[in-house]
Design a protein around this motif. Structure first.
Motif, PDB file in Angstrom:
ATOM      1  N   PHE A  31       0.824  -1.205   0.000  1.00  0.00           N
ATOM      2  CA  PHE A  31       0.000   0.000   0.000  1.00  0.00           C
ATOM      3  C   PHE A  31       0.862   1.261   0.000  1.00  0.00           C
ATOM      4  O   PHE A  31       0.492   2.271  -0.611  1.00  0.00           O
ATOM      5  CB  PHE A  31      -0.968  -0.008   1.187  1.00  0.00           C
ATOM      6  N   CYS A  32       2.012   1.218   0.677  1.00  0.00           N
ATOM      7  CA  CYS A  32       2.917   2.376   0.673  1.00  0.00           C
ATOM      8  C   CYS A  32       3.474   2.625  -0.722  1.00  0.00           C
ATOM      9  O   CYS A  32       3.497   3.771  -1.195  1.00  0.00           O
ATOM     10  CB  CYS A  32       4.050   2.171   1.663  1.00  0.00           C
ATOM     11  N   GLY A  66       0.667   3.847  -2.958  1.00  0.00           N
ATOM     12  CA  GLY A  66       0.233   5.200  -2.626  1.00  0.00           C
ATOM     13  C   GLY A  66       1.108   6.280  -3.207  1.00  0.00           C
ATOM     14  O   GLY A  66       0.667   7.429  -3.362  1.00  0.00           O
ATOM     15  N   LYS A  67       2.352   5.951  -3.550  1.00  0.00           N
ATOM     16  CA  LYS A  67       3.244   6.944  -4.140  1.00  0.00           C
ATOM     17  C   LYS A  67       2.708   7.449  -5.476  1.00  0.00           C
ATOM     18  O   LYS A  67       2.906   8.609  -5.830  1.00  0.00           O
ATOM     19  CB  LYS A  67       4.646   6.369  -4.323  1.00  0.00           C
ATOM     20  N   TYR A  68       2.028   6.585  -6.206  1.00  0.00           N
ATOM     21  CA  TYR A  68       1.483   6.992  -7.498  1.00  0.00           C
ATOM     22  C   TYR A  68       0.323   7.967  -7.327  1.00  0.00           C
ATOM     23  O   TYR A  68       0.188   8.929  -8.086  1.00  0.00           O
ATOM     24  CB  TYR A  68       1.051   5.763  -8.304  1.00  0.00           C
ATOM     25  N   THR A  69      -0.503   7.745  -6.326  1.00  0.00           N
ATOM     26  CA  THR A  69      -1.589   8.688  -6.032  1.00  0.00           C
ATOM     27  C   THR A  69      -1.027   9.999  -5.523  1.00  0.00           C
ATOM     28  O   THR A  69      -1.510  11.079  -5.893  1.00  0.00           O
ATOM     29  CB  THR A  69      -2.555   8.080  -4.995  1.00  0.00           C
ATOM     30  N   ASP A  70      -0.004   9.921  -4.680  1.00  0.00           N
ATOM     31  CA  ASP A  70       0.627  11.140  -4.168  1.00  0.00           C
ATOM     32  C   ASP A  70       1.202  11.985  -5.290  1.00  0.00           C
ATOM     33  O   ASP A  70       1.066  13.209  -5.288  1.00  0.00           O
ATOM     34  CB  ASP A  70       1.737  10.797  -3.175  1.00  0.00           C
ATOM     35  N   ASN A  87      -1.689  13.743  -7.120  1.00  0.00           N
ATOM     36  CA  ASN A  87      -2.244  14.821  -6.294  1.00  0.00           C
ATOM     37  C   ASN A  87      -1.288  15.999  -6.194  1.00  0.00           C
ATOM     38  O   ASN A  87      -1.705  17.158  -6.274  1.00  0.00           O
ATOM     39  CB  ASN A  87      -2.596  14.306  -4.900  1.00  0.00           C
ATOM     40  N   ARG A 124      -0.761   5.730 -12.218  1.00  0.00           N
ATOM     41  CA  ARG A 124      -1.490   5.367 -11.004  1.00  0.00           C
ATOM     42  C   ARG A 124      -2.466   4.232 -11.281  1.00  0.00           C
ATOM     43  O   ARG A 124      -2.518   3.251 -10.536  1.00  0.00           O
ATOM     44  CB  ARG A 124      -2.256   6.575 -10.462  1.00  0.00           C
ATOM     45  N   GLU A 157      -0.842   1.216  -9.138  1.00  0.00           N
ATOM     46  CA  GLU A 157      -1.289   1.254  -7.749  1.00  0.00           C
ATOM     47  C   GLU A 157      -1.904  -0.086  -7.334  1.00  0.00           C
ATOM     48  O   GLU A 157      -1.536  -0.657  -6.313  1.00  0.00           O
ATOM     49  CB  GLU A 157      -2.297   2.390  -7.543  1.00  0.00           C
ATOM     50  N   LYS A 205      -0.442  -2.974  -4.560  1.00  0.00           N
ATOM     51  CA  LYS A 205      -1.285  -3.384  -3.446  1.00  0.00           C
ATOM     52  C   LYS A 205      -1.529  -4.889  -3.481  1.00  0.00           C
ATOM     53  O   LYS A 205      -1.402  -5.578  -2.460  1.00  0.00           O
ATOM     54  CB  LYS A 205      -2.613  -2.626  -3.479  1.00  0.00           C
TER      55      LYS A 205
END
Length: 174
Positions: A21-22, A25-29, A32, A151, A155, A159
């Motif tokens: 998940f970490c 999550g970098k791709y979503t970060d 954003n 992402r 992502e 996961k």
């Protein structure tokens, strides 16, 4: 003995899932942060082109008005610009390169766009500045599309890979 195995199994699956998940999550970060940076650039454009504010004041206003997840870099640029009296704006922008890469999860091409803004900012009149900002906005739009594709593709992969690697480790150990 069975209780220890169950607790150990739960810890293994939980830890590998969190790692997955970490990484995912970098791709979503990144996506954003690119969106937030574009908003900050629009604020900067308004401050410079339409407000005709001096650059340190414009950078300070972007810090105050922008999303704090990314607007802090404009305060860093302003501080660097004020500390180094003989330095130019590009050096101040390049001083935050490490922050952009490690804290905001941006790729090299994202950072290069931001640095290119530092090269052209303040070097011409307002009309040319507006053209430069429009060019940056088009490039940011393309980067956001690329980040969205990355992402969507990666992502879920990370996961699921985290969960499946935990299960694989358990199968090997049992």
């Amino acid at each position: 003995m069975l209780l220890i195995k169950l607790i150990g199994s739960a810890l293994i699956i939980t830890s590998t899932t969190l790692i997955g998940f970490c990484y995912g999550g970098k791709y979503t970060d990144r996506l954003n942060n690119l969106i937030y940076l574009e908003q900050c650039f629009k604020i900067l454009e308004t401050e410079i082109v339409y407000g005709a504010n001096p650059l340190p004041e414009a950078l300070s206003n972007v810090y105050k008005k922008g999303n704090k997840k990314v607007s802090f870099i404009f305060q860093e640029i302003k501080n660097h610009l004020q500390r180094s009296k003989k330095g130019n704006l590009y050096q101040s922008f390049s001083s935050i390169e490490w922050i952009l890469k490690n804290r905001l999860n941006l790729k090299e091409e994202d950072i290069e766009i931001i640095l290119s803004l530092g090269r052209v900012l303040g070097s011409s009149d307002r009309l040319d500045q507006e053209k430069n900002f429009n060019f940056i906005f088009k490039q940011m739009e393309l980067l956001q599309k690329d980040a969205k594709i990355d992402r969507d593709r990666n992502e879920r992969l990370y996961k699921n890979l985290g969960i499946l690697s935990g299960i694989a480790i358990l199968i090997i150990l049992v």
